[in-house]
Motif scaffolding. Sequence first.
Motif, short mmCIF file in Angstrom:
data_model
loop_
_atom_site.label_atom_id
_atom_site.label_comp_id
_atom_site.label_asym_id
_atom_site.label_seq_id
_atom_site.Cartn_x
_atom_site.Cartn_y
_atom_site.Cartn_z
N SER A 29 3.57 -26.84 61.72
CA SER A 29 4.73 -25.93 61.65
C SER A 29 6.03 -26.68 61.37
O SER A 29 6.89 -26.21 60.61
CB SER A 29 4.85 -25.13 62.95
OG SER A 29 4.98 -26.00 64.07
N LYS A 30 6.20 -27.86 61.97
CA LYS A 30 7.41 -28.64 61.76
C LYS A 30 7.53 -29.06 60.29
O LYS A 30 8.61 -28.97 59.69
CB LYS A 30 7.41 -29.88 62.66
CG LYS A 30 8.68 -30.71 62.57
CD LYS A 30 8.63 -31.90 63.52
CE LYS A 30 9.92 -32.74 63.39
NZ LYS A 30 9.87 -33.92 64.30
N TYR A 31 6.42 -29.49 59.73
CA TYR A 31 6.40 -29.90 58.32
C TYR A 31 6.74 -28.71 57.41
O TYR A 31 7.54 -28.82 56.48
CB TYR A 31 5.03 -30.47 57.96
CG TYR A 31 4.79 -30.65 56.48
CD1 TYR A 31 5.24 -31.79 55.83
CD2 TYR A 31 4.12 -29.68 55.74
CE1 TYR A 31 5.02 -31.96 54.46
CE2 TYR A 31 3.90 -29.84 54.38
CZ TYR A 31 4.35 -30.99 53.75
OH TYR A 31 4.14 -31.15 52.39
N LEU A 32 6.11 -27.55 57.69
CA LEU A 32 6.34 -26.38 56.86
C LEU A 32 7.77 -25.87 56.95
O LEU A 32 8.33 -25.39 55.97
CB LEU A 32 5.35 -25.27 57.26
CG LEU A 32 3.87 -25.57 56.96
CD1 LEU A 32 3.00 -24.44 57.50
CD2 LEU A 32 3.64 -25.76 55.47
N ILE A 33 8.36 -25.99 58.15
CA ILE A 33 9.77 -25.59 58.31
C ILE A 33 10.67 -26.49 57.48
O ILE A 33 11.60 -26.03 56.81
CB ILE A 33 10.18 -25.63 59.80
CG1 ILE A 33 9.48 -24.51 60.57
CG2 ILE A 33 11.70 -25.51 59.94
CD1 ILE A 33 9.65 -24.58 62.07
N MET A 60 1.75 -28.75 48.74
CA MET A 60 2.48 -28.79 50.01
C MET A 60 1.63 -28.25 51.17
O MET A 60 1.62 -28.83 52.25
CB MET A 60 3.78 -28.00 49.88
CG MET A 60 4.85 -28.72 49.08
SD MET A 60 6.47 -27.90 49.11
CE MET A 60 6.18 -26.53 47.99
N PHE A 61 0.91 -27.15 50.94
CA PHE A 61 0.12 -26.56 52.02
C PHE A 61 -1.11 -27.40 52.35
O PHE A 61 -1.55 -27.43 53.50
CB PHE A 61 -0.29 -25.14 51.66
CG PHE A 61 0.82 -24.14 51.84
CD1 PHE A 61 1.24 -23.78 53.11
CD2 PHE A 61 1.46 -23.56 50.75
CE1 PHE A 61 2.27 -22.86 53.30
CE2 PHE A 61 2.49 -22.65 50.92
CZ PHE A 61 2.90 -22.30 52.20
N VAL A 62 -1.68 -28.08 51.35
CA VAL A 62 -2.83 -28.95 51.60
C VAL A 62 -2.40 -30.18 52.38
O VAL A 62 -3.12 -30.66 53.26
CB VAL A 62 -3.51 -29.37 50.27
CG1 VAL A 62 -4.50 -30.52 50.50
CG2 VAL A 62 -4.23 -28.19 49.65
N ASN A 63 -1.22 -30.69 52.07
CA ASN A 63 -0.74 -31.92 52.70
C ASN A 63 -0.64 -31.78 54.22
O ASN A 63 -1.01 -32.69 54.97
CB ASN A 63 0.62 -32.31 52.13
CG ASN A 63 1.07 -33.67 52.61
OD1 ASN A 63 0.35 -34.66 52.49
ND2 ASN A 63 2.28 -33.74 53.14
#
Length: 283
Positions: free
Chosen positions: A237-241, A230-233
């Motif tokens: 910030s919007k994606y991580l939220i 997930m973090f590599v993709n």
Amino acid sequence: MPCRCEDPDYSHIIAGIFDQCMSQTKEIVSFVFGWLSIVSWVVALYPQIRLNFLLRKAEALSPYFLLCWFVGDIFNTTSCFVLDQLFVQKFLGVFWLSTDVILNSSHFYFLLTKKKYTSSATHFRVLEIFIYVVIAGLIINNVVWAGFYYDSELSFNEAAYDICKKEVVIPKNTARYWVGTILAYATIPMFCFSRPTQIYKNWKRKSTEGLSTGLFIATSSGNINQLVSMFVNSQDSKYLIEKTPYIIAAAIPAICDIVVLIQIQIYKGDQQYKKIDESVETL
């Protein structure tokens, strides 16, 4: 069946084997870690199932741990079908549910029958290791050769294949979308709450005898690889939220899995000293 993608720089191997379009390096790396996570989850329950059948007892596992995990997989599999996700996701959901049934069945069978026989030979035998190596070798060999084949086919005969199908997107204003989404999110507390019950039981028993180390190595690997994927993709910030619930669902179990592995090492040492004391007393 392989397919082709509209982007000229897409990965032929991924399109050929997995029917998905990926071109950016971070997408491919994320995809690889995602599959490492899946492989870890595929083999996760086997070590405990094997140990249960060898020991003929199942006192080590917390029934709440098993129940939460089983209910979580029911929610996950059902959401895959409701949201009409990719075939691979549906297949894996059914597979994990099937292994849950086997583990739960063996657990409660040995718990209820209370078999007195226990096997002292729980280590892996040479023939058993050989079989595992052969199976792993065949799988890796087939994947590698399929990758080379599809890479060649799509490089020289791309027009013969159809465009890869995009993942079905269910409209957000439909009941189907909300039912599937609620079921998907309902898996999160199930997987998060399962581990603390096992940690508590280990602490209460002051023992992890009968608990498979392989189970928690595989589950921690699965959760950690999922987090990396997930973090590599994307670090947006919007994606991580948007992914926060899934990050929590992987991070908390991963931490708990590591705690269980630490308990196994601590109580293994205590168990060895206990056996030494018992042998001294009998002299």
